[in-house]
Every structure is written in C-alpha cells, then in structure tokens.
Enzyme design. Sequence first.
Site, PDB file in Angstrom:
ATOM      1  N   THR A  33       0.799  -1.383  -0.076  1.00  0.00           N
ATOM      2  CA  THR A  33      -0.203   0.381   0.226  1.00  0.00           C
ATOM      3  C   THR A  33       1.112   0.949   0.192  1.00  0.00           C
ATOM      4  OG1 THR A  33      -1.847  -0.955   1.154  1.00  0.00           O
ATOM      5  CG2 THR A  33      -2.112   1.464   1.226  1.00  0.00           C
ATOM      6  N   THR A  36       4.286   4.183  -3.645  1.00  0.00           N
ATOM      7  CA  THR A  36       5.153   3.660  -4.521  1.00  0.00           C
ATOM      8  C   THR A  36       4.594   2.471  -5.183  1.00  0.00           C
ATOM      9  OG1 THR A  36       6.923   4.807  -3.213  1.00  0.00           O
ATOM     10  CG2 THR A  36       7.317   3.009  -4.893  1.00  0.00           C
ATOM     11  N   ASP A  89       6.200  -3.692  -1.613  1.00  0.00           N
ATOM     12  CA  ASP A  89       5.763  -2.932  -0.905  1.00  0.00           C
ATOM     13  C   ASP A  89       6.847  -1.708  -0.100  1.00  0.00           C
ATOM     14  OD1 ASP A  89       3.937  -1.470   0.724  1.00  0.00           O
ATOM     15  OD2 ASP A  89       3.881  -2.747   2.142  1.00  0.00           O
ATOM     16  N   GLY A  90       6.533  -0.650  -0.422  1.00  0.00           N
ATOM     17  CA  GLY A  90       7.051   0.481  -0.203  1.00  0.00           C
ATOM     18  C   GLY A  90       7.709   0.672   1.198  1.00  0.00           C
ATOM     19  N   ASP A  92       8.677   3.867   4.374  1.00  0.00           N
ATOM     20  CA  ASP A  92       8.485   5.110   4.889  1.00  0.00           C
ATOM     21  C   ASP A  92      10.208   5.627   5.039  1.00  0.00           C
ATOM     22  OD1 ASP A  92       5.838   5.714   4.496  1.00  0.00           O
ATOM     23  OD2 ASP A  92       5.715   4.771   5.991  1.00  0.00           O
ATOM     24  N   LYS A 102       7.249   1.561   8.382  1.00  0.00           N
ATOM     25  CA  LYS A 102       5.855   1.959   7.433  1.00  0.00           C
ATOM     26  C   LYS A 102       5.038   2.215   8.520  1.00  0.00           C
ATOM     27  CE  LYS A 102       5.332  -1.732   4.427  1.00  0.00           C
ATOM     28  NZ  LYS A 102       5.190  -0.739   3.376  1.00  0.00           N
ATOM     29  N   GLY A 103       4.061   2.094   7.136  1.00  0.00           N
ATOM     30  CA  GLY A 103       2.717   2.686   7.790  1.00  0.00           C
ATOM     31  C   GLY A 103       2.557   3.986   7.877  1.00  0.00           C
ATOM     32  N   GLY A 104       2.516   5.094   6.774  1.00  0.00           N
ATOM     33  CA  GLY A 104       2.281   6.063   6.322  1.00  0.00           C
ATOM     34  C   GLY A 104       1.109   6.309   5.781  1.00  0.00           C
ATOM     35  N   GLU A 111       0.401  -4.798   6.134  1.00  0.00           N
ATOM     36  CA  GLU A 111       1.448  -4.942   5.787  1.00  0.00           C
ATOM     37  C   GLU A 111       2.242  -6.154   6.420  1.00  0.00           C
ATOM     38  OE1 GLU A 111       1.626  -0.705   3.123  1.00  0.00           O
ATOM     39  OE2 GLU A 111       2.705  -1.024   5.427  1.00  0.00           O
TER      40      GLU A 111
END
Length: 260
Positions: A33, A36, A89-90, A92, A102-104, A111
């Site tokens: 999610t 990117t 995955d992207g 942060d 992650k988690g922005g 995820e």
Amino acid sequence: MPGELSPIDKAKFAAAKRASAFVESGMKVGLGTGSTAAWMVRCLGERVRDEGLRIKGVPTSTRTADLAREMGIEVISLDEAGWLDLTIDGADEFDAELNLIKGGGGAHLQEKIVATASDRMIVIADPAKEVAHLGAFPLPVEVISFGWTATRKLVEEALEGLDVLGREVTLRMDGTAPFVTDEGNRILDLHLKRIGNPRQLSLLINQIPGVVENGLFIDICDVVVIGHGDGRVEIRDITAGTVAEDRVAFADGDNLFSNI
C-alpha cells in the site's frame, strides 16, 4: 505521459517497474500500500494484460485491492492463499540493515502480516527513503479505540527509558476526526526523531495493552530496489550480500500512464 511525471514519481516508477520483474506466473504475491506500491500494482497489471502473466494478489488494504481489481489482477485473501511467494511494498524509511518504518498510509498491520507470510519481501523506494538511523519519519502505532488515551499514556511512559531523541505522541487525524484503519483501530504517531535501538523499541511497544502493532519492520525485508529519476535502479539483496545496478526505460506509449 512519463515526460510529465515529476522526478520523484519517475524514481518511484523505476523502482516499481524493476521490482515487478521479480514476479513470475503462478506466484501468489503480496501487494503493498502507498504511492510507490500503487506504481507496482499498475506495472503488474500491465504485465497481466500484455504478457498474460497469471498471478494471485493479496492486497494489504482496501484501496490496493480496488486498484488491483481495476488493473485486472486476481485478488484473493491471505487465508485463501495460505502462504505467499513474494511481497512487494514501499517504505517510509529504510536503513543499511533494511530495517523499515512503514505505516504512513495507515496499513502497516496488514502489511506486516502479509510480509511475514511470504518467502521474500522486496521493498521499492526512492533514494530519499534511505536514512542512517530510523526515526525521522513518525513511527505509527496502531491501537484499539477502547481506552486509547490510557494506551497513549503507557506508550509515553515507555519512551522515557528508551534511546530516542523525541517523545511526542499524537493521535493521527483524518480532517477533524480520528483516522480509522481498515480494522477499525486508531493510530498513534510517535515523533522520535532518531531511534537508537529499533528492535528493543518494537518489542517493548508491542507489550503495552491496547497496542495492536507498530510500524517497525525488523529482519523482514530481503531486498530493496531503489529507483532514480533518470531510470537508474539499484538492487540491494541483504541475504545474498549483493548490490546490482540496472536501468528502466520510460516508454511514452506505456498503457501504464494512460489514466494518470
């Protein structure tokens, strides 16, 4: 069209395009999610249309699921998949050991579950996401709604004994209302500035009653694909201990850009 994209979007596209080449027909793939990851879903959708790629995608959020279906990717649940070949995955932030924040976008719970249920996790990022020390990006902590103020107080108390530079804890908002995750929970953002011991912090925070999961991904990512605005791509494989370089061409006729 590609020529109209900003340099940062070109970098994201380059990383996503190169990472999509890791996917083979027959695979079950975790779909991340974020901005990117959305490029990656589009790249995979293009391969499904143009190459006949056959995959099953497990999305990490409702918005990724909607995009995957729009791109013609078969969507299944993680329970249906059982186990995944790969998650892309992207992030942060990521550091030299490929630890992540992650988690922005508020999807780090799903995820993390999807990534840890995969043989490999590949992270796609632009160069700005690489840091010497995690923590400049606020660390998301998903908490249940019941008693969230008490949970926040416990988190603040826990931070007093940890190696961090900042200790501000804020409730994530969506306009004038609290942000709500796909699971119906809330998110506390920890403004730590610098995290001295990410592993210790992750373990301690997750022991607090009311905390569901935090956005630190420790020893989960295997490969990071870093895209640049000129199409250059760097591929770091921490398991193999290798660093490779590649290049992605920006084709004006790509179907990928038809509805951007």
